[in-house]
Design a protein around this motif. Sequence first.
Motif, PDB file in Angstrom:
ATOM      1  N   HIS A  55       0.820  -1.211   0.000  1.00 14.70           N
ATOM      2  CA  HIS A  55       0.000   0.000   0.000  1.00 14.70           C
ATOM      3  C   HIS A  55       0.857   1.265   0.000  1.00 14.70           C
ATOM      4  CE1 HIS A  55      -3.944  -2.026   1.604  1.00 14.70           C
ATOM      5  NE2 HIS A  55      -3.559  -2.473   0.417  1.00 14.70           N
ATOM      6  N   SER A  56       2.026   1.180   0.601  1.00 13.49           N
ATOM      7  CA  SER A  56       2.921   2.346   0.605  1.00 13.49           C
ATOM      8  C   SER A  56       3.411   2.673  -0.797  1.00 13.49           C
ATOM      9  CB  SER A  56       4.112   2.095   1.538  1.00 13.49           C
ATOM     10  OG  SER A  56       5.025   1.166   0.969  1.00 13.49           O
ATOM     11  N   LYS A  57       3.335   1.690  -1.706  1.00 11.95           N
ATOM     12  CA  LYS A  57       3.763   1.881  -3.098  1.00 11.95           C
ATOM     13  C   LYS A  57       2.587   1.921  -4.062  1.00 11.95           C
ATOM     14  CE  LYS A  57       8.173   1.812  -2.140  1.00 11.95           C
ATOM     15  NZ  LYS A  57       9.020   3.012  -2.334  1.00 11.95           N
ATOM     16  N   GLY A  58       1.371   1.935  -3.520  1.00 15.07           N
ATOM     17  CA  GLY A  58       0.195   2.027  -4.372  1.00 15.07           C
ATOM     18  C   GLY A  58      -0.248   0.723  -5.002  1.00 15.07           C
ATOM     19  N   ALA A  59       0.250  -0.407  -4.509  1.00 16.58           N
ATOM     20  CA  ALA A  59      -0.122  -1.720  -5.041  1.00 16.58           C
ATOM     21  C   ALA A  59      -1.163  -2.390  -4.142  1.00 16.58           C
ATOM     22  CB  ALA A  59       1.106  -2.612  -5.171  1.00 16.58           C
ATOM     23  N   LYS A  60      -1.849  -3.383  -4.681  1.00 19.27           N
ATOM     24  CA  LYS A  60      -2.880  -4.105  -3.946  1.00 19.27           C
ATOM     25  C   LYS A  60      -2.373  -5.479  -3.521  1.00 19.27           C
ATOM     26  CE  LYS A  60      -6.730  -1.850  -6.338  1.00 19.27           C
ATOM     27  NZ  LYS A  60      -7.962  -2.065  -7.157  1.00 19.27           N
ATOM     28  N   VAL A  61      -3.048  -6.055  -2.515  1.00 17.11           N
ATOM     29  CA  VAL A  61      -2.704  -7.389  -2.030  1.00 17.11           C
ATOM     30  C   VAL A  61      -3.981  -8.208  -1.901  1.00 17.11           C
ATOM     31  CG1 VAL A  61      -1.660  -8.764  -0.198  1.00 17.11           C
ATOM     32  CG2 VAL A  61      -0.699  -6.520  -0.770  1.00 17.11           C
ATOM     33  N   TYR A  62      -3.989  -9.381  -2.554  1.00 16.02           N
ATOM     34  CA  TYR A  62      -5.112 -10.300  -2.482  1.00 16.02           C
ATOM     35  C   TYR A  62      -4.686 -11.533  -1.681  1.00 16.02           C
ATOM     36  CZ  TYR A  62      -6.401  -7.433  -6.522  1.00 16.02           C
ATOM     37  OH  TYR A  62      -6.664  -6.385  -7.365  1.00 16.02           O
ATOM     38  N   ILE A  63      -5.524 -11.953  -0.754  1.00 15.03           N
ATOM     39  CA  ILE A  63      -5.201 -13.062   0.147  1.00 15.03           C
ATOM     40  C   ILE A  63      -5.951 -14.317  -0.286  1.00 15.03           C
ATOM     41  CG2 ILE A  63      -5.049 -13.804   2.541  1.00 15.03           C
ATOM     42  CD1 ILE A  63      -3.543 -11.191   1.911  1.00 15.03           C
ATOM     43  N   ASN A  64      -5.221 -15.401  -0.491  1.00 15.51           N
ATOM     44  CA  ASN A  64      -5.835 -16.668  -0.880  1.00 15.51           C
ATOM     45  C   ASN A  64      -6.453 -17.375   0.317  1.00 15.51           C
ATOM     46  OD1 ASN A  64      -5.117 -16.552  -3.641  1.00 15.51           O
ATOM     47  ND2 ASN A  64      -3.042 -17.189  -3.134  1.00 15.51           N
ATOM     48  N   ILE A  65      -7.767 -17.567   0.251  1.00 16.33           N
ATOM     49  CA  ILE A  65      -8.482 -18.452   1.184  1.00 16.33           C
ATOM     50  C   ILE A  65      -9.255 -19.404   0.278  1.00 16.33           C
ATOM     51  CG2 ILE A  65      -9.966 -18.592   3.216  1.00 16.33           C
ATOM     52  CD1 ILE A  65      -9.541 -15.695   3.734  1.00 16.33           C
ATOM     53  N   ASN A  66      -8.504 -20.128  -0.548  1.00 16.76           N
ATOM     54  CA  ASN A  66      -9.097 -20.858  -1.670  1.00 16.76           C
ATOM     55  C   ASN A  66      -9.134 -22.366  -1.486  1.00 16.76           C
ATOM     56  OD1 ASN A  66      -6.283 -20.779  -1.792  1.00 16.76           O
ATOM     57  ND2 ASN A  66      -6.195 -20.854  -4.011  1.00 16.76           N
ATOM     58  N   SER A  67      -8.927 -22.840  -0.253  1.00 18.62           N
ATOM     59  CA  SER A  67      -9.047 -24.280  -0.008  1.00 18.62           C
ATOM     60  C   SER A  67     -10.508 -24.647   0.242  1.00 18.62           C
ATOM     61  CB  SER A  67      -8.202 -24.681   1.208  1.00 18.62           C
ATOM     62  OG  SER A  67      -8.681 -24.031   2.370  1.00 18.62           O
ATOM     63  N   LEU A  68     -10.817 -25.938   0.124  1.00 16.95           N
ATOM     64  CA  LEU A  68     -12.136 -26.437   0.496  1.00 16.95           C
ATOM     65  C   LEU A  68     -12.102 -26.761   1.981  1.00 16.95           C
ATOM     66  CD1 LEU A  68     -12.972 -28.743  -2.544  1.00 16.95           C
ATOM     67  CD2 LEU A  68     -13.826 -26.444  -2.059  1.00 16.95           C
ATOM     68  N   LEU A  69     -13.027 -26.195   2.727  1.00 17.76           N
ATOM     69  CA  LEU A  69     -12.955 -26.226   4.182  1.00 17.76           C
ATOM     70  C   LEU A  69     -13.773 -27.368   4.776  1.00 17.76           C
ATOM     71  CD1 LEU A  69     -13.354 -22.403   4.816  1.00 17.76           C
ATOM     72  CD2 LEU A  69     -11.253 -23.714   4.531  1.00 17.76           C
ATOM     73  N   HIS A  70     -13.192 -28.021   5.779  1.00 21.73           N
ATOM     74  CA  HIS A  70     -13.918 -28.968   6.618  1.00 21.73           C
ATOM     75  C   HIS A  70     -14.416 -28.227   7.851  1.00 21.73           C
ATOM     76  CE1 HIS A  70     -12.416 -32.967   4.813  1.00 21.73           C
ATOM     77  NE2 HIS A  70     -12.187 -31.999   3.954  1.00 21.73           N
ATOM     78  N   ASN A  71     -15.314 -28.851   8.594  1.00 22.50           N
ATOM     79  CA  ASN A  71     -15.925 -28.168   9.732  1.00 22.50           C
ATOM     80  C   ASN A  71     -14.886 -27.636  10.715  1.00 22.50           C
ATOM     81  OD1 ASN A  71     -18.561 -28.551   8.846  1.00 22.50           O
ATOM     82  ND2 ASN A  71     -18.725 -30.560   9.819  1.00 22.50           N
ATOM     83  N   GLU A  72     -13.868 -28.455  11.003  1.00 26.87           N
ATOM     84  CA  GLU A  72     -12.875 -28.023  11.986  1.00 26.87           C
ATOM     85  C   GLU A  72     -12.048 -26.843  11.490  1.00 26.87           C
ATOM     86  OE1 GLU A  72     -11.090 -31.570   9.703  1.00 26.87           O
ATOM     87  OE2 GLU A  72     -13.033 -30.980  10.577  1.00 26.87           O
ATOM     88  N   GLU A  73     -11.998 -26.670  10.170  1.00 23.20           N
ATOM     89  CA  GLU A  73     -11.229 -25.563   9.610  1.00 23.20           C
ATOM     90  C   GLU A  73     -12.008 -24.251   9.634  1.00 23.20           C
ATOM     91  OE1 GLU A  73      -8.446 -27.961   6.418  1.00 23.20           O
ATOM     92  OE2 GLU A  73     -10.538 -27.580   5.915  1.00 23.20           O
ATOM     93  N   LEU A  74     -13.298 -24.329   9.946  1.00 22.35           N
ATOM     94  CA  LEU A  74     -14.087 -23.116  10.083  1.00 22.35           C
ATOM     95  C   LEU A  74     -13.738 -22.367  11.360  1.00 22.35           C
ATOM     96  CD1 LEU A  74     -17.586 -24.419   8.911  1.00 22.35           C
ATOM     97  CD2 LEU A  74     -15.922 -23.101   7.597  1.00 22.35           C
ATOM     98  N   ASP A  75     -13.192 -23.097  12.350  1.00 22.18           N
ATOM     99  CA  ASP A  75     -12.767 -22.449  13.589  1.00 22.18           C
ATOM    100  C   ASP A  75     -11.645 -21.469  13.281  1.00 22.18           C
ATOM    101  OD1 ASP A  75     -14.538 -24.030  14.981  1.00 22.18           O
ATOM    102  OD2 ASP A  75     -13.039 -25.555  15.473  1.00 22.18           O
ATOM    103  N   GLY A  76     -11.844 -20.258  13.597  1.00 24.37           N
ATOM    104  CA  GLY A  76     -10.836 -19.243  13.348  1.00 24.37           C
ATOM    105  C   GLY A  76     -11.035 -18.475  12.060  1.00 24.37           C
ATOM    106  N   LEU A  77     -11.921 -18.948  11.162  1.00 24.83           N
ATOM    107  CA  LEU A  77     -12.122 -18.269   9.890  1.00 24.83           C
ATOM    108  C   LEU A  77     -12.679 -16.857  10.082  1.00 24.83           C
ATOM    109  CD1 LEU A  77     -12.124 -18.245   6.794  1.00 24.83           C
ATOM    110  CD2 LEU A  77     -14.403 -19.309   6.858  1.00 24.83           C
ATOM    111  N   ASP A  78     -13.667 -16.721  10.964  1.00 22.73           N
ATOM    112  CA  ASP A  78     -14.248 -15.400  11.208  1.00 22.73           C
ATOM    113  C   ASP A  78     -13.181 -14.412  11.679  1.00 22.73           C
ATOM    114  OD1 ASP A  78     -16.655 -16.467  10.475  1.00 22.73           O
ATOM    115  OD2 ASP A  78     -17.625 -16.247  12.435  1.00 22.73           O
ATOM    116  N   ASP A  79     -12.396 -14.855  12.659  1.00 24.99           N
ATOM    117  CA  ASP A  79     -11.349 -13.968  13.192  1.00 24.99           C
ATOM    118  C   ASP A  79     -10.339 -13.602  12.113  1.00 24.99           C
ATOM    119  OD1 ASP A  79     -12.525 -14.002  15.669  1.00 24.99           O
ATOM    120  OD2 ASP A  79     -11.225 -15.586  16.472  1.00 24.99           O
ATOM    121  N   TYR A  80     -10.003 -14.559  11.257  1.00 24.12           N
ATOM    122  CA  TYR A  80      -9.047 -14.313  10.184  1.00 24.12           C
ATOM    123  C   TYR A  80      -9.587 -13.277   9.205  1.00 24.12           C
ATOM    124  CZ  TYR A  80      -5.687 -15.524   6.449  1.00 24.12           C
ATOM    125  OH  TYR A  80      -4.706 -15.488   5.488  1.00 24.12           O
TER     126      TYR A  80
END
Length: 313
Positions: A55-80
């Motif tokens: 952002h200091s250089k005017g560029a963007k950053v996209y974050i990959n959350i592109n895995s298929l999630l199991h129930n246990e992997e939903l824990d922490g997703l909201d906070d993330y």
Amino acid sequence: MKKPELLVTVKKLADVLPLIEAGADALSIGEARYGLRNAGFFSIEEIDEAIRLAHSKGAKVYININSLLHNEELDGLDDYLIHLETVGADAVVFGDPAVLVAAKQVAPKLKLHWSMEMLSTSYDTINYWAEKGASRAVLARELTIDETIENQQEAKCEIQAQVHGPTCIFQSKRDLVSAYFGHQGRDMEQEGTSMDRGMYVKEEKRRNISYPVYEDAHGTHIISAEDICMVDGLEDFVNGELDSLKIEGLLHTSEYVIAVTKLYREALDLCVSDVEEYRDKAAEFLQKMEALQPKNRPLNTGFYYKPPIPYHA
């Protein structure tokens, strides 16, 4: 004429500024728990710093959350997701609808880019996800250039296409590499199955074809034996008014990705500003790319100018 965004995958934090200086408009990163097939994995702290630097250089950053999630992997997703919105991530890339649902509930300001590998092939499907809240769709790598442009013209959201690098041709949640080693009676504590191990699948009848294979927490991944290269074919994407063009750095060194980014930046800027001169220099751009390319990774144009061969039983 609209200039497409140049999006580049990042291997490590130290590459953020060099890639932006080389010409990247946006960067693709992710961490190990939720990110699938990242060029390199970032910690939460590194993601925060990457966003700050970009952002200091005017560029963007996209974050990959592109895995298929199991129930246990939903824990922490909201906070993330809340954290990513707070630190100013420009978008999250999702494949699983659970990410979209959670983001709309807890981080409504986050932009959402839909990416579901080989499923993003038609504008009806793309527009379904656009109506659900996706601001961009990442096209499947199996599309021809005509199909790519048609989807851009009919889509109700931004469209992203890959112009350079390897592609995933197979992924399974099963640990197939570990199962193979186990069948051989090998000690798995001594075996590495990560991308760094440098394992390959070879065809019996075509021994010169080697497909990189690796295994991580998300299962087994088999990667194409060749790299897409469209540095001499950017005119089609520019004329088609594509929103974003991606350089995939998976399997490659930081130095290679930075050099490739610089070359694509030069070619893309010229294509937009003076297409006749770009045409004159297209062969030269390709020659420069071939000089950068590792000998074990041939270049081709993917399926852009040749559709996949259908299977007939």
